[in-house]
Design a protein around this motif. Structure first.
Motif, PDB file in Angstrom:
ATOM      1  N   ASN A  51       0.735  -1.431  -0.127  1.00  0.00           N
ATOM      2  CA  ASN A  51       0.119   0.150   0.120  1.00  0.00           C
ATOM      3  C   ASN A  51       0.846   1.093  -0.409  1.00  0.00           C
ATOM      4  OD1 ASN A  51      -2.113  -1.898  -0.045  1.00  0.00           O
ATOM      5  ND2 ASN A  51      -2.470  -1.426   2.161  1.00  0.00           N
ATOM      6  N   ALA A  52       2.108   0.852   1.309  1.00  0.00           N
ATOM      7  CA  ALA A  52       2.817   2.616   0.422  1.00  0.00           C
ATOM      8  C   ALA A  52       3.620   2.657  -0.664  1.00  0.00           C
ATOM      9  CB  ALA A  52       4.049   2.653   2.032  1.00  0.00           C
ATOM     10  N   SER A  53       4.138   1.698  -1.475  1.00  0.00           N
ATOM     11  CA  SER A  53       4.305   1.485  -2.080  1.00  0.00           C
ATOM     12  C   SER A  53       3.822   2.157  -3.779  1.00  0.00           C
ATOM     13  CB  SER A  53       5.166   0.049  -3.514  1.00  0.00           C
ATOM     14  OG  SER A  53       5.713  -0.334  -2.143  1.00  0.00           O
ATOM     15  N   ASP A  54       5.333   2.291  -4.011  1.00  0.00           N
ATOM     16  CA  ASP A  54       4.721   3.370  -5.995  1.00  0.00           C
ATOM     17  C   ASP A  54       5.658   2.415  -6.795  1.00  0.00           C
ATOM     18  OD1 ASP A  54       4.035   5.935  -4.705  1.00  0.00           O
ATOM     19  OD2 ASP A  54       6.213   6.897  -4.547  1.00  0.00           O
ATOM     20  N   ASP A  55       5.389   2.766  -7.955  1.00  0.00           N
ATOM     21  CA  ASP A  55       5.384   1.345  -8.823  1.00  0.00           C
ATOM     22  C   ASP A  55       7.107   1.798  -8.775  1.00  0.00           C
ATOM     23  OD1 ASP A  55       3.511   0.785 -10.050  1.00  0.00           O
ATOM     24  OD2 ASP A  55       2.871   2.187 -11.572  1.00  0.00           O
ATOM     25  N   ARG A  56       7.637   0.504  -9.124  1.00  0.00           N
ATOM     26  CA  ARG A  56       9.385   0.071  -9.484  1.00  0.00           C
ATOM     27  C   ARG A  56       9.795  -0.376  -7.829  1.00  0.00           C
ATOM     28  NH1 ARG A  56      12.098   5.243 -11.753  1.00  0.00           N
ATOM     29  NH2 ARG A  56      13.326   3.493 -11.658  1.00  0.00           N
ATOM     30  N   ILE A  72      -1.953  -7.496  -4.411  1.00  0.00           N
ATOM     31  CA  ILE A  72      -0.460  -6.782  -5.316  1.00  0.00           C
ATOM     32  C   ILE A  72      -1.005  -5.957  -6.509  1.00  0.00           C
ATOM     33  CG2 ILE A  72       2.554  -6.705  -6.377  1.00  0.00           C
ATOM     34  CD1 ILE A  72       2.897  -9.620  -5.053  1.00  0.00           C
ATOM     35  N   ASN A  73      -1.202  -4.905  -6.133  1.00  0.00           N
ATOM     36  CA  ASN A  73      -1.722  -3.806  -7.084  1.00  0.00           C
ATOM     37  C   ASN A  73      -0.471  -2.803  -7.712  1.00  0.00           C
ATOM     38  OD1 ASN A  73      -1.566  -2.356  -4.646  1.00  0.00           O
ATOM     39  ND2 ASN A  73      -4.121  -1.917  -4.777  1.00  0.00           N
ATOM     40  N   LYS A  74       0.596  -3.126  -7.793  1.00  0.00           N
ATOM     41  CA  LYS A  74       1.192  -2.192  -7.747  1.00  0.00           C
ATOM     42  C   LYS A  74       2.899  -2.574  -8.458  1.00  0.00           C
ATOM     43  CE  LYS A  74       0.048   1.325  -4.864  1.00  0.00           C
ATOM     44  NZ  LYS A  74       0.177   1.822  -3.345  1.00  0.00           N
ATOM     45  N   SER A  75       2.971  -1.810  -9.464  1.00  0.00           N
ATOM     46  CA  SER A  75       4.371  -3.218 -10.038  1.00  0.00           C
ATOM     47  C   SER A  75       5.459  -3.150  -8.976  1.00  0.00           C
ATOM     48  CB  SER A  75       4.874  -2.264 -11.729  1.00  0.00           C
ATOM     49  OG  SER A  75       3.727  -2.075 -12.381  1.00  0.00           O
ATOM     50  N   VAL A  76       5.911  -3.794  -8.559  1.00  0.00           N
ATOM     51  CA  VAL A  76       6.613  -4.216  -7.497  1.00  0.00           C
ATOM     52  C   VAL A  76       7.333  -5.292  -7.793  1.00  0.00           C
ATOM     53  CG1 VAL A  76       5.828  -1.779  -5.953  1.00  0.00           C
ATOM     54  CG2 VAL A  76       5.247  -4.940  -5.734  1.00  0.00           C
ATOM     55  N   VAL A 101      -1.633  -6.338 -11.416  1.00  0.00           N
ATOM     56  CA  VAL A 101      -1.234  -5.686 -12.591  1.00  0.00           C
ATOM     57  C   VAL A 101      -0.079  -6.295 -12.913  1.00  0.00           C
ATOM     58  CG1 VAL A 101      -1.211  -3.906 -10.871  1.00  0.00           C
ATOM     59  CG2 VAL A 101       0.255  -4.476 -10.685  1.00  0.00           C
ATOM     60  N   ASP A 102       0.643  -5.389 -14.209  1.00  0.00           N
ATOM     61  CA  ASP A 102       1.715  -6.418 -15.062  1.00  0.00           C
ATOM     62  C   ASP A 102       3.498  -5.149 -14.460  1.00  0.00           C
ATOM     63  OD1 ASP A 102      -0.281  -6.714 -17.115  1.00  0.00           O
ATOM     64  OD2 ASP A 102       0.158  -5.371 -18.033  1.00  0.00           O
ATOM     65  N   TRP A 103       4.398  -6.449 -14.452  1.00  0.00           N
ATOM     66  CA  TRP A 103       5.132  -6.350 -14.283  1.00  0.00           C
ATOM     67  C   TRP A 103       6.048  -6.481 -12.945  1.00  0.00           C
ATOM     68  CZ3 TRP A 103       8.619  -5.795 -18.715  1.00  0.00           C
ATOM     69  CH2 TRP A 103       7.475  -6.283 -20.520  1.00  0.00           C
ATOM     70  N   VAL A 104       5.086  -7.012 -12.141  1.00  0.00           N
ATOM     71  CA  VAL A 104       5.290  -8.050 -10.547  1.00  0.00           C
ATOM     72  C   VAL A 104       6.666  -8.807 -11.179  1.00  0.00           C
ATOM     73  CG1 VAL A 104       4.403  -8.991  -8.660  1.00  0.00           C
ATOM     74  CG2 VAL A 104       3.322  -6.601  -9.809  1.00  0.00           C
ATOM     75  N   ASN A 105       7.631  -8.752 -10.189  1.00  0.00           N
ATOM     76  CA  ASN A 105       8.535  -9.681  -9.672  1.00  0.00           C
ATOM     77  C   ASN A 105       8.364 -10.321  -8.323  1.00  0.00           C
ATOM     78  OD1 ASN A 105      10.980 -11.698  -9.659  1.00  0.00           O
ATOM     79  ND2 ASN A 105      12.312  -9.470  -8.984  1.00  0.00           N
ATOM     80  N   MET A 106       8.212 -11.256  -8.013  1.00  0.00           N
ATOM     81  CA  MET A 106       7.625 -12.163  -6.890  1.00  0.00           C
ATOM     82  C   MET A 106       8.387 -12.833  -6.672  1.00  0.00           C
ATOM     83  SD  MET A 106       4.453 -13.681  -5.231  1.00  0.00           S
ATOM     84  CE  MET A 106       4.424 -14.146  -3.788  1.00  0.00           C
ATOM     85  N   SER A 107       9.683 -13.830  -5.841  1.00  0.00           N
ATOM     86  CA  SER A 107      10.890 -14.880  -5.268  1.00  0.00           C
ATOM     87  C   SER A 107      11.014 -14.773  -3.734  1.00  0.00           C
ATOM     88  CB  SER A 107      11.790 -13.968  -6.194  1.00  0.00           C
ATOM     89  OG  SER A 107      13.113 -15.045  -6.031  1.00  0.00           O
ATOM     90  N   GLY A 108      11.482 -16.130  -3.330  1.00  0.00           N
ATOM     91  CA  GLY A 108      11.181 -16.289  -2.618  1.00  0.00           C
ATOM     92  C   GLY A 108      10.349 -16.661  -1.116  1.00  0.00           C
ATOM     93  N   PHE A 109       9.429 -16.879  -1.262  1.00  0.00           N
ATOM     94  CA  PHE A 109       8.418 -17.624  -0.728  1.00  0.00           C
ATOM     95  C   PHE A 109       7.949 -19.151  -0.442  1.00  0.00           C
ATOM     96  CE2 PHE A 109       7.807 -13.070  -1.398  1.00  0.00           C
ATOM     97  CZ  PHE A 109       8.284 -12.276  -0.215  1.00  0.00           C
ATOM     98  N   TRP A 110       6.900 -18.559   0.534  1.00  0.00           N
ATOM     99  CA  TRP A 110       6.502 -20.119   1.065  1.00  0.00           C
ATOM    100  C   TRP A 110       4.945 -19.836   0.558  1.00  0.00           C
ATOM    101  CZ3 TRP A 110       8.046 -25.583   1.659  1.00  0.00           C
ATOM    102  CH2 TRP A 110       7.354 -26.216   1.946  1.00  0.00           C
TER     103      TRP A 110
END
Length: 169
Positions: A51-56, A72-76, A101-110
Motif C-alpha cells: 500500500n505504501a509503495s509506488d511502481d518500481r 499486489i496492485n502496483k508494479s513492485v 498489475v503488469d510487471w511484478v517480480n515475486m520470489s522467495g516465499f513459501w
C-alpha cells in the motif's frame, strides 16, 4: 549543487531512496505496529508495504510467517528471504497472493493456505491476473491451485515447487 553551497557530505548519509530510483521497503513479522517501512522500523505486514509503495519499489520481507492475504496492485518486486524461511499463509481464506498489475517480480516465499473453490473465483496460492510478471523460487503447498494464470501472457514462471495442491499450476 554546482555552487558548492550547503553542508558537506559525511559517511553517515542514507541514500535510500535514490533520486529517481526505486524505494526499498522492509517487512518483519516481529516488528511493532506502526512501523514506517524503513530498515530500522519495518512494517509488520506485507500489505502495508504494498500500500505504501509506488511502481518500481522493492519490498524485502524478512524471515517469518505472515498470516494474511496479499493483493499486489502496483508494479513492485516482492522479495522474500527464501521459501524455507519466509511464509505467507492465508489460513484457508481466499487467494494467498493476488497479482492484478503488469510487471511484478515475486520470489522467495513459501505460499500456503488458500481457500478452496469460491464463486466466482478459484482460490490460489499465487493468482496472476496480469502480464509480464516473473514468479520464481517459491514453494506453493496446500492451496487449491498452486499458481493460477488467469488471462495472463508473457509471464515467466520458473524454479517454483508446487505440491499438495488440487492443481499445481
Amino acid at each position: 549543487n554546482p555552487l558548492g553551497k550547503g553542508d558537506s557530505v559525511t559517511i553517515n548519509v542514507i541514500f535510500d531512496p535514490w533520486i529517481g530510483g526505486p524505494r526499498t521497503w522492509y517487512v518483519d513479522d516481529d516488528a511493532l505496529d506502526g512501523g514506517d517501512g524503513s530498515l530500522e522500523h519495518p512494517f509488520r505486514i506485507i500489505q502495508d508495504a504494498v500500500n505504501a509503495s509506488d511502481d518500481r519499489a522493492i519490498i524485502r520481507v524478512f524471515n517469518g510467517t505472515y498470516n494474511e492475504n496479499v493483493i499486489i496492485n502496483k508494479s513492485v518486486s516482492l522479495i522474500g528471504n527464501g521459501s524455507a524461511n519466509t511464509t505467507i499463509d492465508a489460513g484457508g481464506n481466499g487467494d494467498v497472493v493476488k497479482i492484478t498489475v503488469d510487471w511484478v517480480n515475486m520470489s522467495g516465499f513459501w505460499i500456503t493456505g488458500s481457500g478452496r473453490v469460491g464463486r466466482p473465483a478459484i482460490d490460489s496460492g499465487i493468482d496472476v491476473e496480469s502480464n509480464h510478471n516473473i514468479i520464481s523460487n517459491n514453494n506453493c503447498t496446500n492451496n487449491y491451485y498452486g499458481i493460477y494464470l488467469f488471462s495472463s501472457s508473457e509471464c515467466i514462471i520458473e524454479n517454483n515447487a508446487c505440491e499438495n495442491n488440487y492443481l499445481d499450476i
